[in-house]
Write a protein that holds these residues in place. Structure first.
Motif, PDB file in Angstrom:
ATOM      1  N   TYR A   1       0.478  -1.200  -0.083  1.00 54.56           N
ATOM      2  CA  TYR A   1       0.486   0.081  -0.068  1.00 54.56           C
ATOM      3  C   TYR A   1       0.732   0.878  -0.387  1.00 54.56           C
ATOM      4  CZ  TYR A   1      -3.757  -3.222   1.385  1.00 54.56           C
ATOM      5  OH  TYR A   1      -4.375  -4.123   0.886  1.00 54.56           O
ATOM      6  N   ASN A   2       0.322   2.226  -0.477  1.00 57.57           N
ATOM      7  CA  ASN A   2       1.024   3.787  -1.113  1.00 57.57           C
ATOM      8  C   ASN A   2       0.713   4.789   0.163  1.00 57.57           C
ATOM      9  OD1 ASN A   2       2.654   5.646  -1.998  1.00 57.57           O
ATOM     10  ND2 ASN A   2       2.149   5.400  -3.750  1.00 57.57           N
ATOM     11  N   ASN A   3       1.622   4.856   0.524  1.00 56.34           N
ATOM     12  CA  ASN A   3       0.865   6.164   2.275  1.00 56.34           C
ATOM     13  C   ASN A   3       2.174   7.265   1.708  1.00 56.34           C
ATOM     14  OD1 ASN A   3       1.062   6.889   5.494  1.00 56.34           O
ATOM     15  ND2 ASN A   3      -0.353   6.718   5.016  1.00 56.34           N
ATOM     16  N   SER A   4       1.649   7.967   0.122  1.00 55.79           N
ATOM     17  CA  SER A   4       3.620   8.812   0.103  1.00 55.79           C
ATOM     18  C   SER A   4       2.470   9.320  -0.942  1.00 55.79           C
ATOM     19  CB  SER A   4       4.479   8.094  -0.591  1.00 55.79           C
ATOM     20  OG  SER A   4       3.833   7.615  -2.106  1.00 55.79           O
ATOM     21  N   THR A   5       2.728  10.150  -1.314  1.00 56.08           N
ATOM     22  CA  THR A   5       2.837  12.046  -2.226  1.00 56.08           C
ATOM     23  C   THR A   5       3.374  11.323  -4.107  1.00 56.08           C
ATOM     24  OG1 THR A   5       4.921  13.176  -1.938  1.00 56.08           O
ATOM     25  CG2 THR A   5       3.130  14.226  -0.143  1.00 56.08           C
ATOM     26  N   ILE A   6       4.029  10.499  -3.992  1.00 56.33           N
ATOM     27  CA  ILE A   6       5.237   9.790  -4.664  1.00 56.33           C
ATOM     28  C   ILE A   6       3.376   8.790  -6.136  1.00 56.33           C
ATOM     29  CG2 ILE A   6       6.585   8.494  -5.851  1.00 56.33           C
ATOM     30  CD1 ILE A   6       8.019   8.929  -3.100  1.00 56.33           C
ATOM     31  N   THR A   7       3.591   9.243  -6.603  1.00 59.32           N
ATOM     32  CA  THR A   7       2.277   7.749  -7.959  1.00 59.32           C
ATOM     33  C   THR A   7       3.584   6.471  -8.278  1.00 59.32           C
ATOM     34  OG1 THR A   7       0.991  10.299  -8.402  1.00 59.32           O
ATOM     35  CG2 THR A   7       0.479   8.405  -9.867  1.00 59.32           C
ATOM     36  N   GLY A   8       2.164   5.644  -8.211  1.00 57.68           N
ATOM     37  CA  GLY A   8       2.768   4.847  -8.172  1.00 57.68           C
ATOM     38  C   GLY A   8       3.822   3.920  -7.937  1.00 57.68           C
TER      39      GLY A   8
ATOM     40  N   GLY B   1      -4.598   6.836   8.049  1.00 57.58           N
ATOM     41  CA  GLY B   1      -3.215   7.742   8.494  1.00 57.58           C
ATOM     42  C   GLY B   1      -2.429   7.794   8.315  1.00 57.58           C
ATOM     43  N   THR B   2      -1.261   8.529   8.221  1.00 58.61           N
ATOM     44  CA  THR B   2       0.327   8.790   8.158  1.00 58.61           C
ATOM     45  C   THR B   2       1.076   8.083   8.835  1.00 58.61           C
ATOM     46  OG1 THR B   2      -0.436  11.436   7.481  1.00 58.61           O
ATOM     47  CG2 THR B   2       1.577  10.344   7.657  1.00 58.61           C
ATOM     48  N   ILE B   3       1.615   6.927   8.208  1.00 55.64           N
ATOM     49  CA  ILE B   3       3.090   6.261   8.461  1.00 55.64           C
ATOM     50  C   ILE B   3       3.447   6.867   8.455  1.00 55.64           C
ATOM     51  CG2 ILE B   3       3.980   3.922   8.479  1.00 55.64           C
ATOM     52  CD1 ILE B   3       0.776   3.274   8.938  1.00 55.64           C
ATOM     53  N   PRO B   4       4.880   7.422   9.746  1.00 60.09           N
ATOM     54  CA  PRO B   4       6.368   7.892   9.853  1.00 60.09           C
ATOM     55  C   PRO B   4       7.380   6.750   8.327  1.00 60.09           C
ATOM     56  CG  PRO B   4       5.931   6.763  11.828  1.00 60.09           C
ATOM     57  CD  PRO B   4       4.407   5.879  10.693  1.00 60.09           C
ATOM     58  N   THR B   5       7.269   6.150   8.557  1.00 58.55           N
ATOM     59  CA  THR B   5       8.596   5.563   7.387  1.00 58.55           C
ATOM     60  C   THR B   5       8.049   4.511   6.866  1.00 58.55           C
ATOM     61  OG1 THR B   5      10.548   4.803   7.208  1.00 58.55           O
ATOM     62  CG2 THR B   5       9.123   3.750   9.204  1.00 58.55           C
ATOM     63  N   THR B   6       8.650   3.726   5.655  1.00 54.83           N
ATOM     64  CA  THR B   6       8.546   2.103   4.915  1.00 54.83           C
ATOM     65  C   THR B   6       8.426   1.239   6.213  1.00 54.83           C
ATOM     66  OG1 THR B   6       9.483   3.705   3.182  1.00 54.83           O
ATOM     67  CG2 THR B   6       9.244   0.764   3.566  1.00 54.83           C
ATOM     68  N   THR B   7       7.505   0.482   5.893  1.00 53.83           N
ATOM     69  CA  THR B   7       7.558  -0.347   7.288  1.00 53.83           C
ATOM     70  C   THR B   7       6.757  -1.766   6.713  1.00 53.83           C
ATOM     71  OG1 THR B   7       6.652   1.316   8.458  1.00 53.83           O
ATOM     72  CG2 THR B   7       6.113  -0.938   9.417  1.00 53.83           C
TER      73      THR B   7
ATOM     74  N   ALA C   1      13.825  -1.548   5.174  1.00 51.02           N
ATOM     75  CA  ALA C   1      12.624  -0.669   5.999  1.00 51.02           C
ATOM     76  C   ALA C   1      12.125  -1.193   7.334  1.00 51.02           C
ATOM     77  CB  ALA C   1      11.443  -1.727   4.842  1.00 51.02           C
ATOM     78  N   ARG C   2      11.779  -1.187   7.786  1.00 55.87           N
ATOM     79  CA  ARG C   2      10.897  -1.112   9.247  1.00 55.87           C
ATOM     80  C   ARG C   2      10.146  -2.328   9.567  1.00 55.87           C
ATOM     81  NH1 ARG C   2       8.966   3.571  13.710  1.00 55.87           N
ATOM     82  NH2 ARG C   2       7.570   3.229  11.404  1.00 55.87           N
ATOM     83  N   VAL C   3      10.279  -3.206  10.649  1.00 56.79           N
ATOM     84  CA  VAL C   3       9.296  -4.261  10.830  1.00 56.79           C
ATOM     85  C   VAL C   3       8.695  -4.031  12.133  1.00 56.79           C
ATOM     86  CG1 VAL C   3      11.030  -6.143  11.365  1.00 56.79           C
ATOM     87  CG2 VAL C   3       9.258  -6.357  10.083  1.00 56.79           C
TER      88      VAL C   3
ATOM     89  N   THR D   1       6.652   4.556   1.935  1.00 61.81           N
ATOM     90  CA  THR D   1       5.787   6.155   1.906  1.00 61.81           C
ATOM     91  C   THR D   1       7.145   6.637   1.357  1.00 61.81           C
ATOM     92  OG1 THR D   1       7.449   6.042   4.290  1.00 61.81           O
ATOM     93  CG2 THR D   1       5.920   5.537   4.377  1.00 61.81           C
ATOM     94  N   ASN D   2       7.129   8.270   1.979  1.00 62.40           N
ATOM     95  CA  ASN D   2       8.038   8.711   0.717  1.00 62.40           C
ATOM     96  C   ASN D   2       9.472   8.382   0.662  1.00 62.40           C
ATOM     97  OD1 ASN D   2       6.682  10.006  -0.582  1.00 62.40           O
ATOM     98  ND2 ASN D   2       6.739  12.019   1.109  1.00 62.40           N
ATOM     99  N   ASP D   3      10.245   7.429   1.991  1.00 67.40           N
ATOM    100  CA  ASP D   3      11.286   7.251   2.502  1.00 67.40           C
ATOM    101  C   ASP D   3      11.552   6.536   2.018  1.00 67.40           C
ATOM    102  OD1 ASP D   3       9.457   5.786   3.991  1.00 67.40           O
ATOM    103  OD2 ASP D   3      11.928   6.451   6.202  1.00 67.40           O
ATOM    104  N   TYR D   4      10.654   5.577   0.808  1.00 69.79           N
ATOM    105  CA  TYR D   4      10.952   4.239   0.190  1.00 69.79           C
ATOM    106  C   TYR D   4      12.023   4.129  -0.578  1.00 69.79           C
ATOM    107  CZ  TYR D   4      10.818  -0.118  -2.505  1.00 69.79           C
ATOM    108  OH  TYR D   4      10.504  -1.515  -2.811  1.00 69.79           O
ATOM    109  N   GLN D   5      12.911   3.636  -0.110  1.00 69.81           N
ATOM    110  CA  GLN D   5      14.922   3.048  -0.683  1.00 69.81           C
ATOM    111  C   GLN D   5      14.356   1.928  -1.773  1.00 69.81           C
ATOM    112  OE1 GLN D   5      18.146   2.626   1.949  1.00 69.81           O
ATOM    113  NE2 GLN D   5      16.547   4.014   3.301  1.00 69.81           N
ATOM    114  N   GLY D   6      13.833   1.114  -1.559  1.00 66.90           N
ATOM    115  CA  GLY D   6      14.245  -0.305  -3.163  1.00 66.90           C
ATOM    116  C   GLY D   6      14.878  -1.659  -2.055  1.00 66.90           C
ATOM    117  N   ALA D   7      14.868  -2.422  -2.832  1.00 66.44           N
ATOM    118  CA  ALA D   7      16.139  -3.659  -2.348  1.00 66.44           C
ATOM    119  C   ALA D   7      17.336  -3.046  -2.360  1.00 66.44           C
ATOM    120  CB  ALA D   7      15.598  -4.683  -3.462  1.00 66.44           C
TER     121      ALA D   7
END
Length: 197
Positions: free
Chosen positions: A106-113, A138-144, A166-168, A187-193
Motif C-alpha cells: 500500500y502506498n502512503n506517500s505523495t509519489i504516484t505509482g 492515516g500517515t505512516i512515518p516510514t516505510t514499514t 525498511a522497518r518491521v 512512504t516517501n522514504d522508500y529505498q527499495g531493494a
C-alpha cells in the motif's frame, strides 16, 4: 589443670571447622546441580526430582546430586543432556529457508505509482503480491513491513524488511482485521531493494 582448659577451646574450633566443611560440601553439590540442571529447557527442581528425561541410560546423573561423600563425583562431566536431546526442535530464528508469505503493498506517500514499483521489487525478490493499493487511513512515518505476531508472517516480514531496508513491526490497530499476510506500507522514504548496480 591448664591443659584441660586449653583443650576446651579447640573443640568448638574443630566443630566449627567440620560445620564449615559440611556447608562447603553442600554448596559444591548445589553448584554442580545448578550447573548441569541450568542448561536444560525446564527449570531445575530443588527437591532432586528430575523431570527432564536424560538421554543417557546410566544413572550417574541422578546419583550425583544426592552423593555427598566425595567431591570427585561431580567432576564427571559426561552428563550433557542439552547437546543430545532431540526434544528441543526450535532452532535459531535465522533460518535460510523462510516461507515467503504473500504481501499486500500500500502506498502512503505523495509519489504516484510507488506501490506498483515496490510490488515489482517484492516479486523480484521471491514474494507474491496479493494486493496493491493506497493506504489513506492515516500517515505512516516510514516505510514499514507489518506482520501478525506468533505466525509464520513474522520471519518472512523480517526477511522482506531486510531486503527492502525498511522497518518491521507487528500490525497496529488500524490493520489488525486485514486479511492474513504481510502488509508493506511504502512512504516517501522508500529505498527499495539493496542491489549492487
Amino acid at each position: 589443670m591448664t591443659s584441660p582448659e586449653s583443650a576446651s577451646p579447640s573443640r568448638p574450633a574443630k566443630a566449627a571447622g567440620f560445620a564449615l566443611l559440611g556447608v562447603a560440601a553442600v554448596a559444591l553439590i548445589i553448584g554442580v546441580v545448578s550447573l548441569f540442571g541450568g542448561d536444560s529447557d525446564t527449570p531445575p527442581v530443588a527437591g532432586g526430582s528430575s523431570t527432564q528425561p536424560p538421554p543417557q541410560t546410566t544413572s550417574e546423573s541422578a546419583a550425583a546430586p544426592t552423593t555427598t561423600a566425595s567431591p570427585s563425583a561431580p567432576a564427571t562431566t559426561t552428563t550433557v543432556p542439552p547437546t543430545s536431546s532431540a526434544a528441543t526442535p526450535p532452532p535459531p530464528v535465522t533460518q535460510p529457508g523462510v516461507a515467503k508469505v504473500p504481501v499486500r503493498v500500500y502506498n502512503n506517500s505523495t509519489i504516484t505509482g510507488l506501490a506498483g514499483k515496490a510490488s515489482d521489487e517484492v516479486r523480484a525478490n521471491g514474494w507474491t503480491v496479493a494486493d496493491t493499493g493506497n493506504y489513506s487511513q492515516g500517515t505512516i512515518p516510514t516505510t514499514t513491513v507489518y506482520y501478525r505476531p506468533g505466525t509464520d508472517e513474522e520471519a518472512s516480514a523480517k526477511e522482506l524488511a531486510a531486503v527492502l531496508r525498511a522497518r518491521v513491526e507487528p500490525r497496529f490497530d488500524g490493520i489488525q482485521s486485514a486479511p492474513p499476510g504481510i502488509i508493506l506500507i511504502v512512504t516517501n522514504d522508500y529505498q527499495g531493494a539493496s542491489k549492487s548496480k
